[in-house]
Write a protein that holds these residues in place. Structure first.
Motif, PDB file in Angstrom:
ATOM      1  N   GLN A  94      -1.743 -14.032  -4.202  1.00  0.00           N
ATOM      2  CA  GLN A  94      -2.839 -13.201  -3.705  1.00  0.00           C
ATOM      3  C   GLN A  94      -2.378 -11.755  -3.522  1.00  0.00           C
ATOM      4  OE1 GLN A  94      -4.387 -13.657   0.401  1.00  0.00           O
ATOM      5  NE2 GLN A  94      -6.410 -13.931  -0.532  1.00  0.00           N
ATOM      6  N   MET A  95      -1.169 -11.580  -2.999  1.00  0.00           N
ATOM      7  CA  MET A  95      -0.626 -10.234  -2.827  1.00  0.00           C
ATOM      8  C   MET A  95      -0.463  -9.546  -4.182  1.00  0.00           C
ATOM      9  SD  MET A  95       2.959  -9.122  -1.012  1.00  0.00           S
ATOM     10  CE  MET A  95       3.910  -9.980  -2.272  1.00  0.00           C
ATOM     11  N   LEU A  96      -0.038 -10.306  -5.191  1.00  0.00           N
ATOM     12  CA  LEU A  96       0.103  -9.732  -6.531  1.00  0.00           C
ATOM     13  C   LEU A  96      -1.245  -9.307  -7.108  1.00  0.00           C
ATOM     14  CD1 LEU A  96       2.783 -12.038  -8.203  1.00  0.00           C
ATOM     15  CD2 LEU A  96       2.997  -9.602  -7.698  1.00  0.00           C
ATOM     16  N   SER A  97      -2.280 -10.102  -6.861  1.00  0.00           N
ATOM     17  CA  SER A  97      -3.599  -9.719  -7.376  1.00  0.00           C
ATOM     18  C   SER A  97      -4.078  -8.432  -6.709  1.00  0.00           C
ATOM     19  CB  SER A  97      -4.605 -10.846  -7.168  1.00  0.00           C
ATOM     20  OG  SER A  97      -4.864 -11.074  -5.796  1.00  0.00           O
ATOM     21  N   LEU A  98      -3.715  -8.238  -5.446  1.00  0.00           N
ATOM     22  CA  LEU A  98      -4.052  -6.989  -4.763  1.00  0.00           C
ATOM     23  C   LEU A  98      -3.234  -5.827  -5.321  1.00  0.00           C
ATOM     24  CD1 LEU A  98      -4.253  -8.296  -1.099  1.00  0.00           C
ATOM     25  CD2 LEU A  98      -6.106  -7.130  -2.287  1.00  0.00           C
ATOM     26  N   ALA A  99      -1.940  -6.050  -5.482  1.00  0.00           N
ATOM     27  CA  ALA A  99      -1.056  -4.979  -5.950  1.00  0.00           C
ATOM     28  C   ALA A  99      -1.410  -4.543  -7.371  1.00  0.00           C
ATOM     29  CB  ALA A  99       0.393  -5.444  -5.877  1.00  0.00           C
ATOM     30  N   LEU A 100      -1.818  -5.511  -8.205  1.00  0.00           N
ATOM     31  CA  LEU A 100      -2.150  -5.214  -9.596  1.00  0.00           C
ATOM     32  C   LEU A 100      -3.635  -4.929  -9.797  1.00  0.00           C
ATOM     33  CD1 LEU A 100       0.034  -7.982 -11.294  1.00  0.00           C
ATOM     34  CD2 LEU A 100       0.590  -5.564 -11.019  1.00  0.00           C
ATOM     35  N   ASN A 101      -4.399  -4.942  -8.675  1.00  0.00           N
ATOM     36  CA  ASN A 101      -5.838  -4.679  -8.717  1.00  0.00           C
ATOM     37  C   ASN A 101      -6.538  -5.614  -9.718  1.00  0.00           C
ATOM     38  OD1 ASN A 101      -8.251  -3.442  -7.974  1.00  0.00           O
ATOM     39  ND2 ASN A 101      -8.111  -1.913  -9.615  1.00  0.00           N
ATOM     40  N   LEU A 102      -6.334  -6.914  -9.504  1.00  0.00           N
ATOM     41  CA  LEU A 102      -6.905  -7.926 -10.386  1.00  0.00           C
ATOM     42  C   LEU A 102      -7.756  -8.899  -9.563  1.00  0.00           C
ATOM     43  CD1 LEU A 102      -3.760  -8.599 -12.569  1.00  0.00           C
ATOM     44  CD2 LEU A 102      -5.819  -7.376 -13.259  1.00  0.00           C
TER      45      LEU A 102
END
Length: 453
Positions: A164-172
């Protein structure tokens, strides 16, 4: 990100999934080795595997062997391993499991009655998965009454938080089911299962008493925010009683015993303010829920009678419920009693029932409703008789009940894991509660007439 092959959320590519999974696997090995028992390690690994597999849905949803998807094979494998190597046969005789066995027998009988053995087997395997998780949690707590293994079980939810943090960081992000915004579910398929899994993480944090205070607070905060970011209204609403109970009990127990009464009043006031602010913040998101609650009976009617506006209330849930209820009503008398068969809605309706009671009525009839209500009642009673954490346990069971009113955790493996973990903890707490000592009338009368020397 790629979005082919599935109607819902896209998935991270293998270039991201594989290295992140490898790093998370290191933490899993450490947690499993320190869980303190085979049963505790099994729970940690089983949950981690399920939540990691969710990020690989482009691959795990495809048939791999015998027409079964990767997720189905994983669930069967976990269930079989648990039954063969973890669960003690004597613990399968726990009285609280009787309603679950009744549901399994009803599922098999209804499937045979309606000529769909596969549906009955699928339902039986799902309930068996829940039983395995439940009994494993119970066994782990008997060895470890302080629930230290739950501190390590928090590691099982790192895949959810990290992705979930990666989806936020990558704006996905992903478009929400309601079409009213974006949700952040870390490349998982759908926000329903993701948010239920995140809610399970919050539940684990609630009872991970032996974890360092700062770790527990950080984990509870992360999973709380994670549920909100997932944006699934049903889970947010069901999650509220549990989150509020943790907040109130946390504030109350943070002070000395002689100050707890005053702190309890302060916590209640703070809780009311918090709920009021949340109600204002989510007023638009839950406006149609208020419209439904104003006249729920008026929204259950033949599907053809729904106008365009009514079809949009609560993401069409009243329309979905009515479709299933009226389809069940058109069945035979024996189907009214035992249903049209487990999972028989597939191929008949476009979407699943979105309510456990409606689904149970359609699939297992009035007999299934009786078994399901008995199960919930038995677990509520066990929570009410628990020692020490009764308030949080009751709030957790009420939250699960609310969850069942607008989605189907019993249909999702994530929901079965949630309820299995909650019920395993509840049963152990109920069995650990002190029992009053009763003396027979004869002994009491003997004591009255027996002379003392």
């Amino acid at each position: 990100m790629t979005a082919q092959a599935l109607p819902y959320g896209p998935s991270f590519g293998l270039a991201i999934l594989l290295p992140v999974t490898a790093v998370l696997l290191v933490s899993l090995v450490i947690a499993a080795r320190r869980a303190g028992s085979v049963a505790g390690a099994f729970v940690v690994v089983a949950l981690w595997m399920r939540y990691t597999a969710g990020a690989y849905h482009l691959y795990m949803f495809k048939p791999l062997a015998g027409g079964l998807s990767g997720n189905a094979l994983l669930s069967i494998g976990v269930t079989a391993f648990g039954l063969l190597f973890v669960v003690r046969p004597a613990n399968l005789a726990l009285k609280w499991l009787l309603p679950v066995y009744a549901l399994i027998l009803l599922a098999l009988f209804s499937a045979a009655l309606n000529g769909d053995a596969a549906g009955g087997i699928n339902a039986a395997v799902k309930y068996a998965y829940m039983i395995v998780i439940l009994v494993a949690v119970f066994q782990a707590l008997r060895i470890d009454p302080e629930a230290r293994f739950l501190s390590w079980a928090m590691v099982s939810f790192l895949p959810l938080l990290v992705f979930q943090m990666l989806s936020l960081a990558l704006n996905l992000p992903k478009g929400s089911e309601d079409g009213d915004g974006l949700v952040w579910i870390g490349g998982y398929n759908h926000e329903a299962a993701f948010s239920v899994a995140m809610m399970t993480g919050f539940l684990v944090g609630c009872f991970a008493k032996s974890a360092p205070r700062w770790v527990r607070i950080a984990f509870l905060t992360a999973t709380f925010i994670g549920v909100l970011l997932a944006g699934y209204r049903t889970t947010i609403l069901a999650f509220a009683p549990l989150a509020l109970a943790v907040f109130l009990s946390g504030l109350t127990m943070s002070v000395r015993r002689d100050q707890r009464a005053a702190m309890a009043v302060t916590a209640m006031v703070a809780g009311v303010l918090f709920v009021s602010v949340a109600a204002l913040f989510y007023s638009e998101k839950f406006a149609d829920l208020a419209a439904f609650l104003a006249d729920p009976a008026g929204m259950i009617k033949p599907p053809r009678d729904f106008d365009l506006l009514e079809r949009q209330v609560m993401s069409a849930r009243p329309l979905i419920w009515s479709s299933y209820i009226y389809a069940w009503a058109e069945g035979t008398p024996i189907q009214h009693l035992f249903g049209l068969g487990p999972e028989s809605w597939e191929g008949v309706f476009k979407v699943y029932p979105h309510n456990t009671l409606v689904a149970t009525l359609y699939e297992l009839g009035w007999s299934g409703i009786a078994a399901m209500v008995t199960l919930w009642t038995a677990m509520f009673a066990a929570a009410a008789s628990a020692r020490g954490e009764r308030f949080k346990l009751l709030a957790a069971h009420f939250a699960f009940f609310l969850l069942n009113m607008a989605t189907m955790p019993f249909w999702q493996v994530e929901g079965l894991a949630l309820y299995g973990l909650l019920c395993g903890y509840t049963i152990h707490a109920a069995r650990s509660a002190p029992r009053p000592l009763f003396r027979s009338r004869r002994l009491i009368s003997d004591a009255r007439v027996r002379p003392s020397f």
